[in-house]
Design a protein around this motif. Sequence first.
Motif, PDB file in Angstrom:
ATOM      1  N   THR A  59       0.835  -1.210   0.000  1.00  0.00           N
ATOM      2  CA  THR A  59       0.000   0.000   0.000  1.00  0.00           C
ATOM      3  C   THR A  59       0.865   1.254   0.000  1.00  0.00           C
ATOM      4  OG1 THR A  59      -1.722  -1.180   1.195  1.00  0.00           O
ATOM      5  CG2 THR A  59      -1.825   1.219   1.239  1.00  0.00           C
ATOM      6  N   LYS A  60       1.888   1.264   0.837  1.00  0.00           N
ATOM      7  CA  LYS A  60       2.770   2.429   0.917  1.00  0.00           C
ATOM      8  C   LYS A  60       3.547   2.621  -0.389  1.00  0.00           C
ATOM      9  CE  LYS A  60       6.247   4.699   3.687  1.00  0.00           C
ATOM     10  NZ  LYS A  60       7.183   4.635   4.796  1.00  0.00           N
ATOM     11  N   PHE A  61       4.005   1.527  -0.984  1.00  0.00           N
ATOM     12  CA  PHE A  61       4.756   1.582  -2.243  1.00  0.00           C
ATOM     13  C   PHE A  61       3.880   2.151  -3.359  1.00  0.00           C
ATOM     14  CE2 PHE A  61       7.677  -1.037  -5.218  1.00  0.00           C
ATOM     15  CZ  PHE A  61       8.595  -0.002  -5.281  1.00  0.00           C
ATOM     16  N   VAL A  62       2.624   1.697  -3.424  1.00  0.00           N
ATOM     17  CA  VAL A  62       1.689   2.201  -4.441  1.00  0.00           C
ATOM     18  C   VAL A  62       1.334   3.660  -4.180  1.00  0.00           C
ATOM     19  CG1 VAL A  62      -0.668   1.966  -5.339  1.00  0.00           C
ATOM     20  CG2 VAL A  62       0.772  -0.046  -5.097  1.00  0.00           C
ATOM     21  N   SER A  63       1.227   4.057  -2.907  1.00  0.00           N
ATOM     22  CA  SER A  63       0.909   5.463  -2.618  1.00  0.00           C
ATOM     23  C   SER A  63       2.052   6.387  -3.033  1.00  0.00           C
ATOM     24  CB  SER A  63       0.563   5.655  -1.141  1.00  0.00           C
ATOM     25  OG  SER A  63       1.709   5.543  -0.333  1.00  0.00           O
ATOM     26  N   GLN A  64       3.280   5.879  -3.003  1.00  0.00           N
ATOM     27  CA  GLN A  64       4.428   6.679  -3.435  1.00  0.00           C
ATOM     28  C   GLN A  64       4.547   6.718  -4.959  1.00  0.00           C
ATOM     29  OE1 GLN A  64       7.668   5.520  -0.651  1.00  0.00           O
ATOM     30  NE2 GLN A  64       8.836   7.025  -1.787  1.00  0.00           N
ATOM     31  N   PHE A  65       4.214   5.613  -5.618  1.00  0.00           N
ATOM     32  CA  PHE A  65       4.300   5.501  -7.081  1.00  0.00           C
ATOM     33  C   PHE A  65       2.972   4.952  -7.593  1.00  0.00           C
ATOM     34  CE2 PHE A  65       8.594   4.765  -5.388  1.00  0.00           C
ATOM     35  CZ  PHE A  65       9.305   5.758  -6.042  1.00  0.00           C
ATOM     36  N   GLU A  66       2.025   5.856  -7.900  1.00  0.00           N
ATOM     37  CA  GLU A  66       0.669   5.453  -8.274  1.00  0.00           C
ATOM     38  C   GLU A  66       0.625   4.522  -9.475  1.00  0.00           C
ATOM     39  OE1 GLU A  66       1.263   8.901  -7.903  1.00  0.00           O
ATOM     40  OE2 GLU A  66       0.403   9.077  -5.907  1.00  0.00           O
ATOM     41  N   LEU A  67       1.556   4.670 -10.407  1.00  0.00           N
ATOM     42  CA  LEU A  67       1.527   3.852 -11.623  1.00  0.00           C
ATOM     43  C   LEU A  67       1.851   2.383 -11.369  1.00  0.00           C
ATOM     44  CD1 LEU A  67       3.252   6.375 -14.068  1.00  0.00           C
ATOM     45  CD2 LEU A  67       0.820   5.845 -13.897  1.00  0.00           C
ATOM     46  N   LEU A  68       2.274   2.051 -10.158  1.00  0.00           N
ATOM     47  CA  LEU A  68       2.583   0.657  -9.808  1.00  0.00           C
ATOM     48  C   LEU A  68       1.338  -0.182  -9.534  1.00  0.00           C
ATOM     49  CD1 LEU A  68       5.628   0.877  -7.378  1.00  0.00           C
ATOM     50  CD2 LEU A  68       5.559  -0.226  -9.591  1.00  0.00           C
ATOM     51  N   GLU A  69       0.206   0.459  -9.339  1.00  0.00           N
ATOM     52  CA  GLU A  69      -0.990  -0.264  -8.906  1.00  0.00           C
ATOM     53  C   GLU A  69      -1.319  -1.497  -9.757  1.00  0.00           C
ATOM     54  OE1 GLU A  69      -5.336   0.587  -7.038  1.00  0.00           O
ATOM     55  OE2 GLU A  69      -4.171   2.251  -7.806  1.00  0.00           O
TER      56      GLU A  69
END
Length: 179
Positions: free
Chosen positions: A26-36
């Motif tokens: 969740t934290k990783f995706v919040s930092q880099f939205e395109l990773l979702e």
Amino acid sequence: MFKKFTKEDVHSRSNIKSSVQRGLKTKFVSQFELLEPVIDDIIPKKSQAILIKCEDKIQLYSIDEEVVVFQHFDDLIPTLKVVHKYPQCFPRVQVDRGAIKFVLSGANIMCPGLTSPGAALPEDLPVDTIVAVYAEGKETALAIGKLIMSTDEIKSKNKGIGIELVHYLGDGLWNISTD
């Protein structure tokens, strides 16, 4: 950060709970939205994540014997191997050809290397943004860095350090094995 990183810099290894693993995703995706759309490929649901604590408050997160992300204080930073697999997911800057040898030796990137012909700098990236560093004429990222100034400030000042390098091809993190 990883210039002289070796196995001796590792203090402890431990498996992390699935709830902590979900929080990491969740934290990783919040930092880099395109990773979702690809986060489950990077950190699969059924895999066991391992936390590796190192010198200087660096934490490495390993999935299937490969470090995929590391944390230094609050920043979650992808490894170059992840950036090479999913280059479209991370902000990108490009240095000119003259900067390549300096980047590969671990030097911070100066503003003139980001503003000269052959370099490319996107608009409106704020200070402290984690960026993938590419080079003129090369297809894969050379390094990962953190902006010391905003991209607009780099263009206007054109002096001093623009990007602090945190991980580059051939450094200790690139060569580490987690077994």
